[in-house]
Design a protein around this motif. Structure first.
Motif, PDB file in Angstrom:
ATOM      1  N   GLN A 175     -96.530  20.288   5.939  1.00 32.65           N
ATOM      2  CA  GLN A 175     -97.666  19.491   5.580  1.00 32.65           C
ATOM      3  C   GLN A 175     -98.904  19.879   6.514  1.00 32.65           C
ATOM      4  OE1 GLN A 175     -97.831  17.212   3.016  1.00 32.65           O
ATOM      5  NE2 GLN A 175     -99.781  16.609   3.605  1.00 32.65           N
ATOM      6  N   ASP A 176     -98.743  19.956   7.857  1.00 34.72           N
ATOM      7  CA  ASP A 176     -99.734  20.483   8.426  1.00 34.72           C
ATOM      8  C   ASP A 176    -100.478  21.795   8.072  1.00 34.72           C
ATOM      9  OD1 ASP A 176     -99.684  18.061  10.133  1.00 34.72           O
ATOM     10  OD2 ASP A 176     -98.414  19.219  11.725  1.00 34.72           O
TER      11      ASP A 176
ATOM     12  N   GLU B  73    -102.475  20.994   4.966  1.00 39.61           N
ATOM     13  CA  GLU B  73    -103.586  20.353   5.201  1.00 39.61           C
ATOM     14  C   GLU B  73    -104.795  21.118   5.735  1.00 39.61           C
ATOM     15  OE1 GLU B  73    -103.148  17.027   7.581  1.00 39.61           O
ATOM     16  OE2 GLU B  73    -101.959  15.640   5.889  1.00 39.61           O
TER      17      GLU B  73
ATOM     18  N   ALA C 199    -111.171  17.757   2.551  1.00 41.88           N
ATOM     19  CA  ALA C 199    -109.767  17.536   2.730  1.00 41.88           C
ATOM     20  C   ALA C 199    -109.497  15.886   2.732  1.00 41.88           C
ATOM     21  CB  ALA C 199    -109.039  18.068   4.036  1.00 41.88           C
ATOM     22  N   GLU C 200    -108.141  15.526   2.157  1.00 43.33           N
ATOM     23  CA  GLU C 200    -107.643  14.374   2.084  1.00 43.33           C
ATOM     24  C   GLU C 200    -106.300  14.251   3.336  1.00 43.33           C
ATOM     25  OE1 GLU C 200    -106.830  12.905  -1.616  1.00 43.33           O
ATOM     26  OE2 GLU C 200    -108.869  12.915  -2.472  1.00 43.33           O
ATOM     27  N   HIS C 201    -106.156  13.059   3.786  1.00 41.43           N
ATOM     28  CA  HIS C 201    -105.204  13.120   4.684  1.00 41.43           C
ATOM     29  C   HIS C 201    -104.254  12.022   4.444  1.00 41.43           C
ATOM     30  CE1 HIS C 201    -107.064  16.106   7.646  1.00 41.43           C
ATOM     31  NE2 HIS C 201    -108.274  15.365   7.282  1.00 41.43           N
ATOM     32  N   ARG C 202    -102.897  12.210   4.590  1.00 40.64           N
ATOM     33  CA  ARG C 202    -102.271  11.169   4.323  1.00 40.64           C
ATOM     34  C   ARG C 202    -102.138  10.102   5.593  1.00 40.64           C
ATOM     35  NH1 ARG C 202     -96.732  13.486   1.393  1.00 40.64           N
ATOM     36  NH2 ARG C 202     -96.570  11.172   1.245  1.00 40.64           N
TER      37      ARG C 202
ATOM     38  N   THR D 257    -106.039  23.176   3.154  1.00 40.51           N
ATOM     39  CA  THR D 257    -107.000  22.295   2.340  1.00 40.51           C
ATOM     40  C   THR D 257    -108.412  22.286   2.839  1.00 40.51           C
ATOM     41  OG1 THR D 257    -105.367  21.101   1.338  1.00 40.51           O
ATOM     42  CG2 THR D 257    -107.454  20.162   1.257  1.00 40.51           C
ATOM     43  N   ARG D 258    -108.302  22.073   4.376  1.00 37.19           N
ATOM     44  CA  ARG D 258    -109.679  22.036   4.971  1.00 37.19           C
ATOM     45  C   ARG D 258    -110.660  23.214   5.027  1.00 37.19           C
ATOM     46  NH1 ARG D 258    -106.553  18.857   8.649  1.00 37.19           N
ATOM     47  NH2 ARG D 258    -106.027  20.498   9.779  1.00 37.19           N
TER      48      ARG D 258
END
Length: 297
Positions: free
Chosen positions: A274-275, A278, A294-297, A281-282
């Protein structure tokens, strides 16, 4: 009723834990949070809580995990206590159902429920764990035999349980035995003061966190601690533990340790994936004007 939340470097999950605690369908309760001198955003999150049911206290210096647990309970004002680690979740009906048991059954010193195992992101790993063979009203001796035979902790983590504050004080609270078995040690000492009741419902979620104390303890050390703890119960004449219980439990301990190691390895793998996702995505979201999407959970 008191929900005690000992917190240290808890910023990642603390908001979700607090929201679940505040979302109880039981009216008469408080939440006591002890910030153990955290250096992340734990204090900032707690400063943003305006609910009068929440009391926040801070340690001037970082103390041991067990000391922080004991401080949290010592600062509580309720007759019934539930300790919730700062990354776990309680279902909305958890307090009410467990309090009803303690209200109705004065002989019960400890009540517990089943828990879901979730990863760092709240995704399910294993559902409805705990209480094998100890559902309903159980005499203490039978539960201790089940602990030895199970090769693990069948009662569950702190978030699964509730106990009477006066019994906690009388048995001495959490002890500095081993971080891996601290709650199981407390459960047994509470059982020395009364019966057990297992609620056959899933009322909490226990986070298999990749950076937790258990995750950082070696599998060999965990197994050695579990076997030593069971041997100690077998040698204690207060409990009706047989040689057969011990032998069966030793075989089970190896199997349960493999499963436990696998759960934390899976959680760690999911966390790293997941890291990495992310970060990708960033990087993709940084266009020529430098705006990240980027969206963070």
């Amino acid at each position: 009723m008191s929900i005690c939340i000992p917190a240290y470097q808890a910023g990642r999950h603390l908001t979700a834990t607090l929201e679940s605690a505040l979302g109880q369908d039981y009216e008469d309760f408080e939440i006591v949070v002890i910030d153990n001198n955290s250096t992340d955003d734990t204090a900032e999150i707690l400063d943003g809580i305006a609910d009068p049911r929440v009391r926040v206290l801070r340690n001037d210096a970082t103390v041991s995990m067990m000391d922080n647990f004991n401080i949290a309970v010592r600062e509580s004002r309720g007759s019934y206590v539930k300790v919730v680690c700062a990354d776990d979740i309680v279902a909305p009906n958890c307090l009410r159902l467990q309090a009803e048991v303690l209200d109705a059954m004065p002989a019960v010193a400890l009540v517990s429920a089943r828990t879901d195992f979730v990863d760092d992101f709240g995704d399910m790993i294993r559902p409805a764990r705990g209480l094998p063979g100890i559902v309903g009203h159980q005499p203490a001796g039978r539960v201790v035999r089940r602990i030895v035979r199970s090769g693990t902790n069948p009662i569950g983590p702190p978030v699964a349980a509730m106990f009477r504050r006066e019994e906690f004080d009388r048995c001495g609270g959490f002890r500095h035995v081993t971080s891996f078995l601290s709650e199981l040690d407390l459960w047994v000492r509470l059982l020395d003061r009364g019966d057990f009741f297992g609620i056959p419902k899933t009322l909490a979620a226990f986070r298999i966190a990749s950076g937790s104390t258990t995750a950082m303890t070696s599998a060999r050390s965990q197994l050695r601690q579990q076997l030593g703890f069971s041997d100690g119960l077998a040698a204690d004449t207060r409990w009706p533990v047989t040689t057969g219980d011990v032998l069966y439990g030793r075989m089970r301990s190896y199997d349960m340790q493999l499963r436990r190691t696998g759960l934390y390895a899976l959680s760690n793998l999911r966390n790293r994936r997941q890291d990495a996702a992310e970060r990708r995505t960033r990087r993709r979201g940084k266009g020529p004007y430098g705006n990240a999407v980027a969206e963070h959970r």
